[in-house]
Design a protein around this motif. Structure first.
Motif, short mmCIF file in Angstrom:
data_model
loop_
_atom_site.label_atom_id
_atom_site.label_comp_id
_atom_site.label_asym_id
_atom_site.label_seq_id
_atom_site.Cartn_x
_atom_site.Cartn_y
_atom_site.Cartn_z
N PHE A 148 0.74 -1.18 0.18
CA PHE A 148 0.03 -0.04 -0.09
C PHE A 148 0.80 1.22 0.08
CE2 PHE A 148 -2.94 3.16 2.19
CZ PHE A 148 -3.85 3.24 1.08
N GLN A 149 2.11 1.33 0.86
CA GLN A 149 2.72 2.57 0.94
C GLN A 149 3.47 2.86 -0.42
OE1 GLN A 149 4.79 1.40 4.75
NE2 GLN A 149 4.28 3.55 5.20
N SER A 150 3.91 1.89 -1.25
CA SER A 150 4.60 2.01 -2.41
C SER A 150 3.43 2.20 -3.52
CB SER A 150 5.37 0.65 -2.95
OG SER A 150 6.42 0.49 -2.17
N PHE A 151 2.31 1.72 -3.47
CA PHE A 151 1.11 2.18 -4.37
C PHE A 151 1.05 3.69 -4.11
CE2 PHE A 151 -3.26 3.10 -4.32
CZ PHE A 151 -3.69 3.03 -5.69
N LEU A 152 1.05 4.08 -2.83
CA LEU A 152 0.63 5.77 -2.74
C LEU A 152 1.57 6.42 -3.44
CD1 LEU A 152 -0.20 5.80 1.13
CD2 LEU A 152 -1.62 5.75 -0.90
N VAL A 153 2.86 5.98 -3.60
CA VAL A 153 3.77 6.85 -4.62
C VAL A 153 3.50 6.91 -6.06
CG1 VAL A 153 6.18 7.05 -5.39
CG2 VAL A 153 5.88 6.06 -3.09
#
Length: 523
Positions: free
Chosen positions: A78-83
């Motif tokens: 999820f955190q990389s997707f937010l990028v």
């Protein structure tokens, strides 16, 4: 923005009630935290609504991106997707600066109307299980085939095994309130136009839930809105997630960001065109500014843990049909989402989904009225075929595939009906002091010329006189005639007079250009 608060505030309440379960459901479908859907809804209302030039469009998380988001989160985290969401937003701003918003003008009117009708049918079909008390599928899913192997129609069969008397009663009560409010009470007293019927239906649903608890006709908890309830302020803050920017070196993050930018921009431009068609005042949204607004919203959403944002037709159409006049309605709905999530999540979790199903039943019906089908059929094959193919494609596949099929049929139909000459449009200023203009149409004018003609018409100054020469025009697409019909509303507000010149006669300001051109042999 503050001139029509008496209309915008009631409309914002309706949009709020429609948006709340959609934000949560789309987050669930995307494999993301429920709170991320609410973040996207809040930013779509407050931030995008403030920057956008669209008066009636409403933005938020979109079901059309759910599959892309689900796959990306599973692959990247999820955190990389937010990028990727932040990157997608930056690309959208770049597209707006490069004036890519013109793409939206190259979709024919029949396809846009087919999109609206198709969405209306899907809204209606998707709400039937909620009305019966079956919530095996998430709210806000508009694809025909479901991740669990079911489809729209098989879910209607499955719901028969899960019928809830309480849900049926709430649906019936809500529909009765909404119909009575709109068709009877609102016409008898001004007070009923100030208090929105959907708010009364929601209050009635909450009261029913409280009174019927523990009885055989009660509402089960799984058939209620489910908003995250933080136990403390720190717990509320912990629901925000921030991007892991070290992932920016990952090529897959960039591929996802580009994909989000392209799909979100296309969906937004299509919804902008559709919302402008629904606008009774026929205002035109600046599409390049809309891309910048959406991009800004996506950057902020990605930075604090929200889903990607687009303009969405379900909320936009609910906004229009609830009587909104300006973008204040969209902005206030965003603040309502924020305030309610912070202050009254427990109360929100008492709202039966059956009430919201009743509200969306009416939205769906108004988008796909039988009279619309009759009107499109009466316009001939060139309009009806793309219209009906778009509807079938959307209902049995998804939004983008359905629109693509309708567009393909529209292009083929035009190619079969007429040979293509070069299309051109002349605008000649006869007298700069008295603002007299002359616009000469080519021999054949189609929807491909829609953007140029629309831009030329809206560039005319106030108090001008426009002479439209169709003497040599042998084929005038209905999309162009529709633009003239819509422009007549705008022209009247700006004191612009219009004269139509044909080979046979000169006609000043016909009441309906569509009626005039369909009966004029030259056109």
């Amino acid at each position: 923005m503050f001139k029509y608060l008496n209309k915008d505030l009631p409309a914002s309440l309706v949009v709020f009630f429609v948006a709340l379960p959609l934000c949560l459901g789309i987050a669930l479908a995307s494999g993301a935290p429920a709170f991320s859907g609410l973040i996207a809804g809040i930013i779509g209302g407050v931030i995008v609504g403030s920057i956008s030039g669209s008066q009636l469009g409403v933005s938020g998380p979109a079901a059309g991106l759910a599959v892309i988001v689900l796959t990306a989160i599973a692959s990247l985290g999820f955190q990389s997707f937010l990028v990727a969401v932040v990157i997608g937003g930056a690309i959208q701003i770049l597209l707006g600066i490069l004036k890519a918003g013109v793409i939206g003008y190259y979709f024919p009117s029949s396809v846009i109307k087919g999109m609206l009708a198709g969405i209306g049918i899907i809204i209606f079909l998707k709400q039937i299980p909620h009305a019966f008390g079956y919530d095996g599928d998430y709210e806000g899913d508009f694809s025909f085939f479901q991740p669990d192997g079911e489809n729209t129609f098989s879910e209607l069969i499955n719901m028969l095994d899960y019928v809830s008397p309480g849900a049926l009663i709430v649906t019936a009560i809500s529909l009765a309130i909404l119909l009575l409010w709109e068709n009877v009470l609102a016409k008898r007293s001004k007070i009923f136009t100030i208090i929105p019927g959907p708010l009364v239906a929601v209050i009635a649903g909450v009261i029913y839930y409280i009174l019927a608890q523990g009885t055989s006709i009660g509402i089960a908890e799984e058939h209620l809105v489910k908003v995250p309830v933080p136990e403390s302020f720190s717990d509320f803050g912990s629901q925000f997630t921030f991007p892991r920017f070290s992932a920016i070196k990952n090529p897959e993050v960039w591929i996802t960001g580009v994909t989000i930018a392209i799909v979100a921009s296309l969906e937004t431009l299509l919804c902008v065109e559709a919302a402008d068609k629904l606008d009774p005042h026929k205002r035109v949204t600046p599409t390049n500014r809309e891309l910048v607004a959406q991009g800004t919203g996506n950057i902020i959403s990605g930075l604090i843990g929200g889903l990607p944002i687009t303009q969405v037709i379900v909320r936009s159409s609910a906004n229009v049909q609830s009587g909104a006049r300006t973008k204040m309605s969209a902005i206030v709905h965003g603040f309502l989402l924020l305030i309610s999530v912070v202050a009254i999540p427990v109360l929100l979790n008492m709202i039966p989904l059956a009430v919201l199903a009743a509200i969306l039943f009416l939205v769906g019906y108004k988008l796909a009225k039988p009279s619309l089908f009759k009107k499109m059929y009466g316009l001939g094959k060139a309009q009806f075929l793309p219209f009906i193919v778009t509807i079938i494609g959307i209902v049995f596949t998804d939004l983008l595939i359905g629109i693509g099929l309708g567009l393909a049929v529209g292009i083929v139909t035009i190619l079969l009906n007429s040979y293509r000459n070069s299309h051109f449009l002349h605008k000649k200023e006869l007298n700069s002091e008295t603002h007299q203009y002359k616009m000469v149409f080519a021999e054949e004018v189609t929807f491909l010329n829609k953007g140029a003609i629309n831009r030329e018409l809206h560039s005319l100054p106030k108090n001008a006189h426009l002479e439209i020469d169709v003497t040599n025009t042998k084929y005038l697409d209905y999309d162009i005639v529709e633009i003239l019909d819509e422009y007549s509303v705008h022209a009247a507000d700006r004191n612009i007079s219009i004269t139509i010149v044909t080979a046979k006669e000169e006609v000043v300001n016909p009441k309906s250009y569509s009626k005039f051109f369909t009966t004029n042999a030259n056109a």
